[in-house]
Design a protein around this motif. Sequence first.
Motif, short mmCIF file in Angstrom:
data_model
loop_
_atom_site.label_atom_id
_atom_site.label_comp_id
_atom_site.label_asym_id
_atom_site.label_seq_id
_atom_site.Cartn_x
_atom_site.Cartn_y
_atom_site.Cartn_z
N LEU A 135 0.83 -1.21 0.00
CA LEU A 135 0.00 0.00 0.00
C LEU A 135 0.86 1.25 0.00
O LEU A 135 0.54 2.24 -0.67
N SER A 136 1.97 1.20 0.74
CA SER A 136 2.88 2.34 0.77
C SER A 136 3.48 2.58 -0.60
O SER A 136 3.57 3.73 -1.07
N LEU A 137 3.87 1.51 -1.28
CA LEU A 137 4.41 1.64 -2.63
C LEU A 137 3.36 2.19 -3.59
O LEU A 137 3.65 3.01 -4.45
N ALA A 138 2.11 1.73 -3.41
CA ALA A 138 1.04 2.20 -4.28
C ALA A 138 0.79 3.68 -4.10
O ALA A 138 0.52 4.41 -5.06
N MET A 139 0.89 4.15 -2.86
CA MET A 139 0.68 5.57 -2.59
C MET A 139 1.77 6.43 -3.23
O MET A 139 1.54 7.55 -3.65
N GLN A 140 2.98 5.87 -3.31
CA GLN A 140 4.08 6.60 -3.94
C GLN A 140 3.97 6.56 -5.46
O GLN A 140 4.55 7.38 -6.15
N GLY A 141 3.20 5.58 -5.95
CA GLY A 141 3.12 5.35 -7.38
C GLY A 141 3.90 4.10 -7.69
O GLY A 141 5.12 4.13 -7.72
N SER A 142 3.19 3.00 -7.90
CA SER A 142 3.86 1.71 -7.95
C SER A 142 4.39 1.33 -9.32
O SER A 142 5.02 0.30 -9.47
N LYS A 143 4.15 2.11 -10.34
CA LYS A 143 4.60 1.72 -11.66
C LYS A 143 6.08 2.06 -11.86
O LYS A 143 6.51 3.18 -11.66
N SER A 144 6.82 1.06 -12.28
CA SER A 144 8.25 1.24 -12.54
C SER A 144 8.44 2.16 -13.73
O SER A 144 7.71 2.13 -14.70
N ASP A 145 9.48 3.00 -13.66
CA ASP A 145 9.79 3.92 -14.74
C ASP A 145 10.86 3.33 -15.66
O ASP A 145 11.46 4.05 -16.43
N THR A 146 11.12 2.03 -15.55
CA THR A 146 12.13 1.40 -16.38
C THR A 146 11.52 0.99 -17.71
O THR A 146 10.31 1.00 -17.90
N LYS A 147 12.39 0.61 -18.63
CA LYS A 147 11.93 0.19 -19.95
C LYS A 147 11.04 -1.04 -19.88
O LYS A 147 10.20 -1.27 -20.74
N MET A 148 11.25 -1.88 -18.85
CA MET A 148 10.47 -3.11 -18.74
C MET A 148 8.97 -2.84 -18.64
O MET A 148 8.15 -3.67 -19.01
N SER A 149 8.61 -1.64 -18.16
CA SER A 149 7.19 -1.32 -18.02
C SER A 149 6.51 -1.15 -19.37
O SER A 149 5.28 -1.10 -19.45
N LEU A 150 7.30 -1.08 -20.46
CA LEU A 150 6.73 -0.97 -21.79
C LEU A 150 6.22 -2.31 -22.32
O LEU A 150 5.46 -2.35 -23.29
N LEU A 151 6.66 -3.40 -21.69
CA LEU A 151 6.36 -4.73 -22.21
C LEU A 151 5.06 -5.29 -21.63
O LEU A 151 4.72 -5.04 -20.48
N THR A 152 4.37 -6.07 -22.46
CA THR A 152 3.21 -6.81 -21.97
C THR A 152 3.69 -8.00 -21.14
O THR A 152 4.89 -8.32 -21.11
N LEU A 153 2.75 -8.69 -20.50
CA LEU A 153 3.10 -9.85 -19.69
C LEU A 153 3.81 -10.91 -20.52
O LEU A 153 4.85 -11.43 -20.12
N ARG A 154 3.25 -11.25 -21.69
CA ARG A 154 3.88 -12.27 -22.53
C ARG A 154 5.26 -11.81 -23.00
O ARG A 154 6.21 -12.60 -23.04
N GLU A 155 5.39 -10.53 -23.36
CA GLU A 155 6.69 -10.02 -23.80
C GLU A 155 7.72 -10.10 -22.68
O GLU A 155 8.87 -10.46 -22.90
N ARG A 156 7.30 -9.77 -21.45
CA ARG A 156 8.23 -9.87 -20.31
C ARG A 156 8.65 -11.32 -20.08
O ARG A 156 9.81 -11.60 -19.78
N SER A 157 7.70 -12.24 -20.22
CA SER A 157 8.02 -13.65 -20.01
C SER A 157 9.03 -14.14 -21.04
O SER A 157 9.99 -14.85 -20.71
N ILE A 158 8.84 -13.75 -22.30
CA ILE A 158 9.77 -14.16 -23.35
C ILE A 158 11.14 -13.52 -23.13
O ILE A 158 12.18 -14.18 -23.28
#
Length: 217
Positions: A135-158
Motif C-alpha cells: 500500500l505504501s508503494l502504491a501511494m508513492q506510485g507503484s509503476k516502474s519507470d524502467t523500460k520493462m514497463s513498456l512490455l506486456t506480460l507475454r513479452e516480459r516472459s519471453i
Amino acid sequence: MTKPRILVADDHPLMLSGIEAVLRDSEFEVVGTARDGAQALDMIPAARPDVLILDIAMPVRTGMDVVRTLRARHDKRAIVLLTAHISDADLIEALDLKVQGILPKEGAETLLVACLREISAGGQWIERSIMQRALSLAMQGSKSDTKMSLLTLRERSIAQLITRGLRNRDIGVELGVTEGTVKLTLHRIFAKLEVANRVELAMLMQKESAAPPTLAR
C-alpha cells in the motif's frame, strides 16, 4: 468432498517436510513437491494442483519465474508465494500478476492453513506487513519507470526466457505458443526496448533486474 490439491516447491527439504506436516491432517491434499521452479512447472500437468505454494527464491527457476510463465500461458490457478525477503519490484509484479497469497517463511506454519482456506474460498491473503508495504508503494506510485514497463506480460516472459539462453522453439514450448509467435513477439520487444539482438536484450534484462525500481512521484 474432494480436497483442494496442493503442489509445493521449495529448495529446502526441511521447509518442504514442514509444509507437508502442517497440511497432512488438514482439508488440503499435497499432490507433489518440487525442489525448483522448473521441476514445479514440469509436474503441473500430471499433478493437476488447484494451488501452488512457491518459494520465491529457488534455483533454476524462481517462484516469480513460475508465476510469469503460468500467467503468460493464461493459467489463473491460485498461487501462494513464501518468502524470507521480497523486493519492492517483485512485490509490485506479484500483485500485478494476481498472486493470491504472499506469506513470510517465518511463521508460515501458523498462517498457511488459514491462507489456503481464504484462497480456496476465492479470496486473497497477503500477510499484514507485506500488504502495508504494498500500500505504501502504491501511494508513492507503484509503476516502474524502467523500460520493462513498456512490455506486456507475454513479452516480459519471453524476455526473461531469453536471458536463460533458450531458443525460440524452446520458448514456444515453455509458454505454449508457436515458434512463429515467439519470433514476432521478439521483434516487438526489440523495437520497444530499442535493442538490436538477443545479446543486447539479455544485457538490458540483467541491468534492469539489478537496479532498484524507480517509483513515480
